[in-house]
Motif scaffolding. Structure first.
Motif, PDB file in Angstrom:
ATOM      1  N   LYS A 154      -9.674  -2.540  11.971  1.00 31.85           N
ATOM      2  CA  LYS A 154     -10.544  -3.456  11.229  1.00 31.85           C
ATOM      3  C   LYS A 154     -10.325  -3.403   9.720  1.00 31.85           C
ATOM      4  CE  LYS A 154     -12.748  -4.817  14.937  1.00 31.85           C
ATOM      5  NZ  LYS A 154     -12.603  -6.203  15.452  1.00 31.85           N
ATOM      6  N   ILE A 155      -9.904  -2.251   9.218  1.00 35.71           N
ATOM      7  CA  ILE A 155      -9.749  -2.088   7.766  1.00 35.71           C
ATOM      8  C   ILE A 155      -8.314  -2.405   7.365  1.00 35.71           C
ATOM      9  CG2 ILE A 155      -9.822  -0.440   5.853  1.00 35.71           C
ATOM     10  CD1 ILE A 155     -12.077   0.993   7.283  1.00 35.71           C
ATOM     11  N   CYS A 156      -8.180  -3.359   6.443  1.00 37.84           N
ATOM     12  CA  CYS A 156      -6.860  -3.784   5.959  1.00 37.84           C
ATOM     13  C   CYS A 156      -6.331  -2.793   4.928  1.00 37.84           C
ATOM     14  CB  CYS A 156      -6.967  -5.179   5.338  1.00 37.84           C
ATOM     15  SG  CYS A 156      -5.523  -5.696   4.390  1.00 37.84           S
ATOM     16  N   LEU A 157      -5.145  -2.259   5.179  1.00 35.44           N
ATOM     17  CA  LEU A 157      -4.457  -1.377   4.232  1.00 35.44           C
ATOM     18  C   LEU A 157      -3.254  -2.148   3.701  1.00 35.44           C
ATOM     19  CD1 LEU A 157      -3.888   1.315   2.827  1.00 35.44           C
ATOM     20  CD2 LEU A 157      -2.755   2.098   4.918  1.00 35.44           C
ATOM     21  N   GLY A 158      -3.361  -2.627   2.467  1.00 35.28           N
ATOM     22  CA  GLY A 158      -2.348  -3.507   1.913  1.00 35.28           C
ATOM     23  C   GLY A 158      -1.270  -2.785   1.125  1.00 35.28           C
ATOM     24  N   ASN A 159      -0.086  -3.387   1.120  1.00 38.13           N
ATOM     25  CA  ASN A 159       1.028  -2.873   0.321  1.00 38.13           C
ATOM     26  C   ASN A 159       1.762  -4.042  -0.335  1.00 38.13           C
ATOM     27  OD1 ASN A 159       3.423  -3.716   2.086  1.00 38.13           O
ATOM     28  ND2 ASN A 159       2.169  -2.565   3.547  1.00 38.13           N
ATOM     29  N   ALA A 160       2.696  -3.734  -1.205  1.00 36.63           N
ATOM     30  CA  ALA A 160       3.391  -4.771  -1.973  1.00 36.63           C
ATOM     31  C   ALA A 160       4.605  -5.340  -1.254  1.00 36.63           C
ATOM     32  CB  ALA A 160       3.813  -4.212  -3.334  1.00 36.63           C
ATOM     33  N   GLY A 161       4.806  -4.996   0.008  1.00 35.72           N
ATOM     34  CA  GLY A 161       5.952  -5.516   0.761  1.00 35.72           C
ATOM     35  C   GLY A 161       6.586  -4.414   1.582  1.00 35.72           C
ATOM     36  N   MET A 162       6.950  -4.716   2.830  1.00 37.94           N
ATOM     37  CA  MET A 162       7.455  -3.678   3.729  1.00 37.94           C
ATOM     38  C   MET A 162       8.793  -3.110   3.282  1.00 37.94           C
ATOM     39  SD  MET A 162       5.108  -3.042   5.720  1.00 37.94           S
ATOM     40  CE  MET A 162       6.067  -1.798   6.576  1.00 37.94           C
ATOM     41  N   GLY A 163       9.530  -3.835   2.453  1.00 40.73           N
ATOM     42  CA  GLY A 163      10.801  -3.289   1.990  1.00 40.73           C
ATOM     43  C   GLY A 163      10.645  -2.242   0.914  1.00 40.73           C
ATOM     44  N   GLY A 164       9.465  -2.177   0.293  1.00 35.44           N
ATOM     45  CA  GLY A 164       9.258  -1.255  -0.810  1.00 35.44           C
ATOM     46  C   GLY A 164       8.615   0.053  -0.403  1.00 35.44           C
ATOM     47  N   ALA A 165       8.488   0.945  -1.387  1.00 34.27           N
ATOM     48  CA  ALA A 165       7.950   2.276  -1.114  1.00 34.27           C
ATOM     49  C   ALA A 165       6.485   2.232  -0.712  1.00 34.27           C
ATOM     50  CB  ALA A 165       8.139   3.177  -2.338  1.00 34.27           C
ATOM     51  N   THR A 166       5.691   1.280  -1.253  1.00 34.02           N
ATOM     52  CA  THR A 166       4.284   1.200  -0.842  1.00 34.02           C
ATOM     53  C   THR A 166       4.180   0.787   0.627  1.00 34.02           C
ATOM     54  OG1 THR A 166       4.092  -1.104  -1.604  1.00 34.02           O
ATOM     55  CG2 THR A 166       3.445   0.638  -3.143  1.00 34.02           C
ATOM     56  N   GLY A 167       5.137  -0.032   1.082  1.00 31.04           N
ATOM     57  CA  GLY A 167       5.157  -0.411   2.490  1.00 31.04           C
ATOM     58  C   GLY A 167       5.416   0.777   3.387  1.00 31.04           C
ATOM     59  N   VAL A 168       6.381   1.595   3.002  1.00 28.06           N
ATOM     60  CA  VAL A 168       6.693   2.795   3.779  1.00 28.06           C
ATOM     61  C   VAL A 168       5.511   3.755   3.758  1.00 28.06           C
ATOM     62  CG1 VAL A 168       8.260   4.758   4.015  1.00 28.06           C
ATOM     63  CG2 VAL A 168       9.151   2.544   3.292  1.00 28.06           C
ATOM     64  N   ALA A 169       4.884   3.899   2.584  1.00 33.04           N
ATOM     65  CA  ALA A 169       3.740   4.807   2.464  1.00 33.04           C
ATOM     66  C   ALA A 169       2.586   4.355   3.369  1.00 33.04           C
ATOM     67  CB  ALA A 169       3.281   4.881   1.013  1.00 33.04           C
ATOM     68  N   SER A 170       2.314   3.053   3.395  1.00 34.06           N
ATOM     69  CA  SER A 170       1.197   2.561   4.207  1.00 34.06           C
ATOM     70  C   SER A 170       1.455   2.757   5.698  1.00 34.06           C
ATOM     71  CB  SER A 170       0.933   1.086   3.906  1.00 34.06           C
ATOM     72  OG  SER A 170       2.057   0.289   4.220  1.00 34.06           O
ATOM     73  N   VAL A 171       2.701   2.546   6.125  1.00 34.38           N
ATOM     74  CA  VAL A 171       3.045   2.766   7.536  1.00 34.38           C
ATOM     75  C   VAL A 171       2.933   4.247   7.879  1.00 34.38           C
ATOM     76  CG1 VAL A 171       4.902   2.682   9.242  1.00 34.38           C
ATOM     77  CG2 VAL A 171       4.491   0.722   7.755  1.00 34.38           C
ATOM     78  N   GLY A 172       3.413   5.096   6.965  1.00 34.70           N
ATOM     79  CA  GLY A 172       3.338   6.539   7.194  1.00 34.70           C
ATOM     80  C   GLY A 172       1.898   7.021   7.308  1.00 34.70           C
ATOM     81  N   ILE A 173       1.025   6.498   6.432  1.00 35.15           N
ATOM     82  CA  ILE A 173      -0.393   6.863   6.485  1.00 35.15           C
ATOM     83  C   ILE A 173      -1.008   6.404   7.799  1.00 35.15           C
ATOM     84  CG2 ILE A 173      -2.657   6.327   5.472  1.00 35.15           C
ATOM     85  CD1 ILE A 173      -1.199   6.225   2.736  1.00 35.15           C
ATOM     86  N   ASN A 174      -0.708   5.199   8.198  1.00 34.60           N
ATOM     87  CA  ASN A 174      -1.261   4.653   9.430  1.00 34.60           C
ATOM     88  C   ASN A 174      -0.829   5.459  10.649  1.00 34.60           C
ATOM     89  OD1 ASN A 174      -2.929   2.680  10.613  1.00 34.60           O
ATOM     90  ND2 ASN A 174      -1.167   1.486  11.259  1.00 34.60           N
ATOM     91  N   LEU A 175       0.442   5.848  10.695  1.00 35.41           N
ATOM     92  CA  LEU A 175       0.939   6.663  11.808  1.00 35.41           C
ATOM     93  C   LEU A 175       0.255   8.023  11.843  1.00 35.41           C
ATOM     94  CD1 LEU A 175       4.785   5.906  11.735  1.00 35.41           C
ATOM     95  CD2 LEU A 175       3.173   5.289  13.544  1.00 35.41           C
ATOM     96  N   ALA A 176       0.090   8.613  10.641  1.00 35.44           N
ATOM     97  CA  ALA A 176      -0.511   9.948  10.561  1.00 35.44           C
ATOM     98  C   ALA A 176      -1.937   9.971  11.103  1.00 35.44           C
ATOM     99  CB  ALA A 176      -0.496  10.438   9.113  1.00 35.44           C
ATOM    100  N   PHE A 177      -2.639   8.845  10.993  1.00 33.22           N
ATOM    101  CA  PHE A 177      -4.027   8.791  11.448  1.00 33.22           C
ATOM    102  C   PHE A 177      -4.195   8.025  12.763  1.00 33.22           C
ATOM    103  CE2 PHE A 177      -4.635   9.376   6.770  1.00 33.22           C
ATOM    104  CZ  PHE A 177      -5.228  10.633   6.847  1.00 33.22           C
ATOM    105  N   GLY A 178      -3.100   7.878  13.504  1.00 28.25           N
ATOM    106  CA  GLY A 178      -3.191   7.255  14.821  1.00 28.25           C
ATOM    107  C   GLY A 178      -3.329   5.751  14.799  1.00 28.25           C
ATOM    108  N   LYS A 179      -2.734   5.106  13.804  1.00 27.00           N
ATOM    109  CA  LYS A 179      -2.719   3.636  13.700  1.00 27.00           C
ATOM    110  C   LYS A 179      -4.122   3.036  13.652  1.00 27.00           C
ATOM    111  CE  LYS A 179       1.736   3.228  16.080  1.00 27.00           C
ATOM    112  NZ  LYS A 179       2.495   2.572  17.184  1.00 27.00           N
ATOM    113  N   ILE A 180      -4.941   3.594  12.788  1.00 25.21           N
ATOM    114  CA  ILE A 180      -6.323   3.126  12.682  1.00 25.21           C
ATOM    115  C   ILE A 180      -6.489   1.985  11.674  1.00 25.21           C
ATOM    116  CG2 ILE A 180      -7.338   5.318  13.410  1.00 25.21           C
ATOM    117  CD1 ILE A 180      -7.738   6.032  10.476  1.00 25.21           C
TER     118      ILE A 180
END
Length: 327
Positions: A154-180
């Motif tokens: 339900k909570i949107c975690l935004g980044n500046a684009g999947m090709g960039g480092a913020t995109g990788v960081a957001s995916v990594g955070i999401n995986l670490a917390f079980g894709k919440i």
């Protein structure tokens, strides 16, 4: 004198004249003051990356007679701008605002990126900060995570684009917390800010400069870099370790540099490095980095190429774990 010899002598004289004129031609030095050097920033104007390169370009103008401009070509996680640079001649007149975003986009198969680029000079690291609107209920990173666990997706975690480092960081955070979280990529930092500030996305991963530009509206929750911010207003933002997430391994910031297309002549790269070095060391740019909390990180040419190799080695396991690696 034999008549057969005369035509031969005439040819020799004519050729000699050509060689004399040829020798007298003025060799065009690089850069040609009548040409323009374009620094391609692969993100929208006004974004974190753009804001770091424009002051440098202003200082670079002091050390060359050639015109220098910034061209913003955003899209596809920085790969659109990168591919534009790779499509142009390797003549030193087109530079790329490169960095961790280039590494990320390349490893995700969006561009040939760093494989077809060579370094001129690096600039700095800009730490990432997770932030929300001040009107949102979350006061800490733990508040946010606990709420996301109760309401997965339900909570949107935004980044500046999947090709960039913020995109990788957001995916990594999401995986670490079980894709919440609902990980949402935007078209550059400006697009991300508009959506978070407008309440269309709940959480964003921002640069420090983006946080400071909207400090009255954004509440920083945690800094992803391993040190506190050097900006006084952000110095109390906790690190991941202090927030209780010491084992969360994600990109902690954006590394920025200037690169050119491979096979650019070495003598041109050396001249470019000299221009960037002088601009980088000006009092104006040094004060700018200090004001913005940027961490000075300067390498040139082959030394910078080796540093990029280290970043690639560090990114590969992160992208592999996130399922984004496409080498």
């Amino acid at each position: 004198m034999s008549r057969k010899i005369i035509p031969v002598m005439v040819v020799i004289i004519l050729l000699s004249g050509l060689f004399v004129f040829g020798a007298g031609e003025k060799k065009v030095e690089w850069p040609d003051p009548e040409k323009t050097i374009t620094v391609v920033v692969p993100y929208s104007a006004g974004g974190g990356t753009d804001l770091i390169f424009r002051p440098l370009v202003e200082q670079m103008k002091k050390y060359t007679d050639a015109n220098i401009v910034v061209s913003n070509i955003s899209g596809a996680g920085s790969s659109k701008g990168t591919n534009e640079v790779l499509s142009r001649p390797a003549d030193g007149y087109t530079l790329l605002a490169s960095g961790t975003h280039t590494v990320s986009a390349t490893l995700q198969g969006l561009t040939e990126g760093y494989k077809q680029l060579e370094g001129i000079a690096s600039l700095n690291w800009d730490p990432f900060i997770i932030a929300v609107l001040r009107e949102k209920p979350w006061k800490t990173m733990r508040d946010l995570v606990e709420d996301a666990k109760r309401n997965p997706g339900k909570i949107c975690l935004g980044n500046a684009g999947m090709g960039g480092a913020t995109g990788v960081a957001s995916v990594g955070i999401n995986l670490a917390f079980g894709k919440i979280f609902n990980v949402t990529p935007f078209n550059g930092g400006k697009d991300l800010r508009v959506n978070v500030l407008g309440g269309h996305c709940d959480v964003g991963i921002f640069s420090q400069s983006e946080i400071m530009a909207n400090f009255d509206k954004l509440r920083p929750l945690v800094i992803l870099y391993h040190e506190h911010s050097r900006i006084p207003q952000l110095a109390n933002v906790p690190t991941l370790k202090e927030a209780g997430y010491e084992n969360l391994k994600v990109p902690g910031g954006s590394f920025r540099a200037i690169s050119v297309k491979k096979r650019t002549p070495q003598e041109i790269k050396v001249k470019l490095a000299e221009i960037v070095r002088k601009a980088y060391n000006t009092e104006e740019y040094q004060n700018f980095m200090k004001e913005k909390g940027l961490i000075p990180t300067y390498y040139e040419l082959e030394e910078l190429d080796r540093y990029f190799d280290e970043i690639v080695d560090a990114y590969i396991p992160i992208l592999k774990e996130a399922g984004l690696l496409k080498q």
